[in-house]
Design an enzyme around this catalytic site. Structure first.
Site, PDB file in Angstrom:
ATOM      1  N   ALA A  33       0.840  -1.206   0.000  1.00  0.00           N
ATOM      2  CA  ALA A  33       0.000   0.000   0.000  1.00  0.00           C
ATOM      3  C   ALA A  33       0.875   1.256   0.000  1.00  0.00           C
ATOM      4  CB  ALA A  33      -0.925  -0.007   1.211  1.00  0.00           C
ATOM      5  N   TYR A  35       3.926   1.424  -1.119  1.00  0.00           N
ATOM      6  CA  TYR A  35       4.567   1.488  -2.432  1.00  0.00           C
ATOM      7  C   TYR A  35       3.595   2.079  -3.454  1.00  0.00           C
ATOM      8  CZ  TYR A  35       6.705  -0.036  -6.788  1.00  0.00           C
ATOM      9  OH  TYR A  35       7.250  -0.061  -8.055  1.00  0.00           O
ATOM     10  N   SER A  81       2.056  -6.600 -16.181  1.00  0.00           N
ATOM     11  CA  SER A  81       1.493  -6.464 -14.856  1.00  0.00           C
ATOM     12  C   SER A  81      -0.007  -6.178 -15.034  1.00  0.00           C
ATOM     13  CB  SER A  81       2.309  -5.382 -14.163  1.00  0.00           C
ATOM     14  OG  SER A  81       1.535  -4.426 -13.616  1.00  0.00           O
ATOM     15  N   LYS A 117      -6.613 -13.598  -7.021  1.00  0.00           N
ATOM     16  CA  LYS A 117      -5.300 -13.016  -7.277  1.00  0.00           C
ATOM     17  C   LYS A 117      -4.363 -13.555  -6.210  1.00  0.00           C
ATOM     18  CE  LYS A 117      -2.852  -8.823  -8.498  1.00  0.00           C
ATOM     19  NZ  LYS A 117      -1.584  -9.166  -7.893  1.00  0.00           N
ATOM     20  N   LYS A 318      -8.622  -5.464  -6.206  1.00  0.00           N
ATOM     21  CA  LYS A 318      -7.945  -5.766  -4.949  1.00  0.00           C
ATOM     22  C   LYS A 318      -8.932  -5.772  -3.775  1.00  0.00           C
ATOM     23  CE  LYS A 318      -3.738  -5.722  -4.711  1.00  0.00           C
ATOM     24  NZ  LYS A 318      -2.561  -4.981  -5.089  1.00  0.00           N
ATOM     25  N   CYS A 412      22.347   3.743  23.617  1.00  0.00           N
ATOM     26  CA  CYS A 412      21.557   2.523  23.503  1.00  0.00           C
ATOM     27  C   CYS A 412      20.629   2.373  24.715  1.00  0.00           C
ATOM     28  CB  CYS A 412      22.490   1.330  23.394  1.00  0.00           C
ATOM     29  SG  CYS A 412      21.619  -0.238  23.336  1.00  0.00           S
ATOM     30  N   CYS A 417      23.548  -1.212  28.945  1.00  0.00           N
ATOM     31  CA  CYS A 417      24.400  -0.939  27.784  1.00  0.00           C
ATOM     32  C   CYS A 417      24.790   0.528  27.739  1.00  0.00           C
ATOM     33  CB  CYS A 417      23.722  -1.340  26.490  1.00  0.00           C
ATOM     34  SG  CYS A 417      24.745  -0.953  25.056  1.00  0.00           S
TER      35      CYS A 417
HETATM   36  S1  IVH Z   1      -2.740 -13.039 -15.184  1.00  0.00           S
HETATM   37  C1  IVH Z   1      -1.153  -9.892 -18.007  1.00  0.00           C
HETATM   38  N1  IVH Z   1      -3.866 -14.185 -13.111  1.00  0.00           N
HETATM   39  O1  IVH Z   1      -0.420 -10.522 -10.505  1.00  0.00           O
HETATM   40  C2  IVH Z   1      -1.795 -10.759 -17.017  1.00  0.00           C
HETATM   41  N2  IVH Z   1      -1.947 -12.853 -12.758  1.00  0.00           N
HETATM   42  O2  IVH Z   1      -0.198  -7.661 -10.681  1.00  0.00           O
HETATM   43  C3  IVH Z   1      -0.793 -11.538 -16.314  1.00  0.00           C
HETATM   44  N3  IVH Z   1      -1.230 -12.744 -10.422  1.00  0.00           N
HETATM   45  O3  IVH Z   1       2.261 -10.490 -12.745  1.00  0.00           O
HETATM   46  C4  IVH Z   1      -1.134 -12.382 -15.273  1.00  0.00           C
HETATM   47  N4  IVH Z   1      -2.793 -14.046  -9.599  1.00  0.00           N
HETATM   48  O4  IVH Z   1       2.079 -12.464 -11.171  1.00  0.00           O
HETATM   49  C5  IVH Z   1      -2.873 -13.391 -13.548  1.00  0.00           C
HETATM   50  N5  IVH Z   1      -4.943 -15.281 -11.364  1.00  0.00           N
HETATM   51  C6  IVH Z   1      -3.954 -14.489 -11.811  1.00  0.00           C
HETATM   52  C7  IVH Z   1      -3.000 -13.948 -10.925  1.00  0.00           C
HETATM   53  C8  IVH Z   1      -2.009 -13.116 -11.448  1.00  0.00           C
HETATM   54  C9  IVH Z   1      -1.730 -13.321  -9.325  1.00  0.00           C
HETATM   55  C10 IVH Z   1      -0.055 -11.865 -10.462  1.00  0.00           C
HETATM   56  C11 IVH Z   1       0.833 -12.075 -11.658  1.00  0.00           C
HETATM   57  C12 IVH Z   1       0.976 -10.738 -12.285  1.00  0.00           C
HETATM   58  C13 IVH Z   1       0.612  -9.831 -11.178  1.00  0.00           C
HETATM   59  C14 IVH Z   1       0.121  -8.504 -11.693  1.00  0.00           C
END
Ligand code: IVH
Length: 673
Positions: A33, A35, A81, A117, A318, A412, A417
């Protein structure tokens, strides 16, 4: 206030640093979060100041350059990504864009696959004619690291695909997925690491990444990792109409896909599945942090295409983080094994996601300044899964009066210490430099006695505390002067256990050399590197006498480790402790001499070999009793030269070191084993 130019430059530096920590070192200092917040700020500034955009900004590429520890693997198609959605509204907009591009009528369903995810590490497997050829990490999206041998240790990574009548195995299949570590595996791993005094992993994702990116596949093999396949790279010789069909084919071929994947005709169904995943989240054996929604029809995916870093046909919806507000009762500095002072917020206890949270790490001074956390503040706390809680931000509206800023103590804070606290040049950390600091001493002794080190059974935390507090143990060597009577006088020590412990201490007098080196607690020297040093140098004296050049000649030893070993050996106090240990009768045992045909020979590899990966070549050399070094020196016996050799070849010629091509190398291996 800095101008936009400076702020952009500083954000880019900061984000690149966190990318490196996260992707290359598996040791993030901030949460996802946090980041994301930095990343969005940079995106916003770049959008507002187009003249300051740059193609090498971290907003324009994924991840970080792969490390040099592993051979580089170029992905045929970039590993992308995903765009994040944090609210249902974002997902509706995502569908709106899709409808516009595909020119779909309002009532025509888009058709999706909804998948959990997975919070793991993305990898790509390449199968040719059904055989696993290479497996790699995502790296920077274009080039990843060759982790084939490590992936092969996983039960969910088939070395050969299963034949199926329909669909037949494609000539070449590039499949991508997520490597994850179970929560139980994560907890166990961290408990073991904590016991050994090693830094613990922040979350299962980092633990999975750290486990997969091991130079020694035997270590990977011991970790409960699993692969779930979720997407495709380039595929020759198979065509699918839908993503759903593709997933079904993967299962036919023996690859694992997630059982919670669902086909959803429309957004309403997708939202239902999202709710189901939210409800199931805490009961799953591994962590998920959202739902990935993908357009099912592959022709539609192709039309939709991608924008710079992410496809237009998928979105990551998310989960809401588990958060709560509470008050900072105090900020204190806690002292770790290497003397690092970590500021910790002591909180009014609050329940977050079913767990009572009492304190949260503030990482370091830079973090405190950035977030401006002060004693008495109301803060927002977040906990993701099993992760250690952290402070998201201060609720400034609720600040009362003008609380004082936290200052790192100059002395410290550990009772007994009072050593000087210094901040080393270029480092974020403050450290107590008193080597005899009781907090450091206690954790160093615990580490010394731990299972992977001297393995002294019965020397628990409470006992170490007492021994240090009574002044009975001021360094490792003092342990060997304790007798059963002294031990029996400690709290909660029965005579029997005192006798047992005294026996265990005596029995630890002949440790393997690598355990002994690991036990010394040299910065950066974990179990693996301790083994590498032991194999190469074969005696305590040889390790501690080696200069940086000699250390750098050992494969796997980089500049940071070489410096740290030297720094350890250059400190007379450390050497005095080592001498005292040896004088107390501790006799580290050199590893059994290598007996293969290559015993005594040191190899340096440069360039790519055709028939072996770098890792395989190294292992074959080691098995035959030889050693592998990373740079060419006087002690190099052979330089093995493959395609596109580096400067090592020139160096070998200059020093007159024998050069082997692949055929000659294989012949030598064949003769030797
Ligand atoms: S599809 C272009 N499916 O999330 C789509 N990715 O934030 C590529 N990830 O690099 C991936 N669960 O490492 C896909 N069910 C899922 C996923 C998933 C986790 C990761 C993956 C990706 C990253 C992107």
């Amino acid at each position: 206030m800095p101008g936009p130019e400076e702020e952009i430059a500083s954000l880019r530096r900061e984000i690149e640093r966190h990318n490196r920590l996260y992707y290359a070192e598996d040791a993030p200092e901030i949460t996802d979060a946090e980041y994301d917040a930095l990343f969005r700020r940079l995106q916003a500034l770049e959008a507002a100041h187009p003249e300051l955009r740059s193609s090498d900004s971290p907003t324009q590429h994924v991840g970080t350059a792969p490390t040099e520890r592993f051979r580089a693997v170029r992905h045929t198609l970039p590993m992308l990504s995903l765009t994040n959605a944090t609210a249902a509204e974002d997902v509706r907009e995502f569908e709106g864009r899709i409808r516009r591009i595909l020119e779909l009528a309002d009532d025509a369903p888009v058709g999706y696959v909804a998948e959990p995810k997975l919070d793991g590490l993305a990898v790509e497997l390449v199968y040719e004619r059904g055989r696993l050829l290479v497996g790699s990490t995502r790296g920077d999206g274009t080039t990843g690291e060759d982790v084939t041998l490590n992936l092969k240790t996983m039960a969910t990574v088939p070395h050969r695909l299963e034949h199926s009548a329909a669909p037949p195995i494609p000539a070449r299949l590039e499949v991508r997925g997520e490597v994850i570590l179970t929560r139980a595996g994560f907890r166990k791993l961290n408990a073991e690491r904590a016991e050994r005094g090693e830094p613990i992993f922040a979350n299962p994702r980092n633990a999975a990444a750290g486990s997969l990116r091991q130079l020694d596949p035997a270590i990977t093999a011991r970790r409960p990792l699993a692969l779930f396949c979720h997407s495709a790279g380039a595929i020759d010789g198979a065509g699918f109409a839908t993503h759903w069909d593709f997933l079904a084919a993967l299962r036919q071929w023996g690859l694992q896909t997630n059982p919670l994947n669902r086909r959803c005709p429309d957004l309403a169904a997708a939202f239902e599945q999202y709710a189901a995943l939210v409800a199931a989240r805490d009961t799953l054996p591994y962590e998920i942090d959202g739902m990935v929604l993908k357009v099912d029809d592959l022709r539609r995916q192709e039309i939709l295409g991608q924008v710079s870093r992410a496809p237009r046909w998928a979105i990551a919806y998310k989960f809401k983080p588990q958060q709560a507000e509470t008050r900072v009762l105090d900020i204190v500095a806690s002292v770790g094994r290497l003397g690092t002072l970590t500021p910790v917020a002591e909180l009014e206890p609050v329940v977050v996601g079913g767990v009572t949270v009492r304190n949260a790490s503030l990482h370091n001074m830079d973090e405190i300044m950035r977030k401006d956390v002060r004693k008495g503040d109301t803060v927002l706390i977040e906990r993701a899964g099993d992760v250690i809680p952290y402070v998201v931000r201060v609720v400034k509206e609720k600040r009362v009066g003008r609380p004082r800023r936290f200052r790192m103590p100059r002395r410290c804070p550990v009772p007994g210490c009072g050593g000087h606290v210094v901040r080393e040049e270029g480092e974020a950390a403050y450290r107590c430099i008193n080597a005899a600091c009781p907090a450091q001493l206690k954790s160093r002794i615990r580490h010394f006695a731990s299972r992977g080190a001297m393995d002294i059974d019965g020397l628990g935390e409470k006992l170490v505390d007492q021994l240090v507090e009574h002044g009975l143990v001021r360094d490792f060597a003092d342990l060997y002067r304790l007798d059963a009577t002294t031990l029996a006088a400690m709290d909660r020590m029965a005579e029997k256990s005192a006798a047992n412990l005294s026996g265990a201490i005596a029995a630890s007098r002949r440790p393997d050399l690598d355990r002994f080196l690991y036990a010394l607690g040299i910065r950066h020297v974990g179990e693996h590197l301790a083994r590498v040093l032991a194999e190469h140098f074969r005696s305590v004296d040889a390790v501690l006498a080696a200069d940086e050049t000699a250390l750098l000649e050992v494969a796997g030893i980089g500049p940071e480790v070489a410096k740290s070993v030297r720094a350890f050996a250059d400190d007379p106090k450390n050497m005095a402790v080592v001498r005292r240990l040896l004088a107390a009768g501790v006799e580290p045992q050199a590893p059994a001499p290598a007996s293969g045909g290559l015993a005594g020979k040191t190899f340096v590899l440069t360039g790519g070999l055709e028939s072996l990966t770098r890792g395989e070549a190294e292992r074959r050399i080691l098995h035959a009793g030889g050693r592998v070094a990373s740079s060419v020196g006087k002690s190099t016996s052979y330089v093995v030269v493959g395609a596109d050799p580096g400067s090592k070849l020139a160096k070998a010629r200059k020093l007159g070191v024998p050069i082997l091509d692949e055929a000659a190398f294989l012949e030598l291996l064949g003769d030797a084993s």
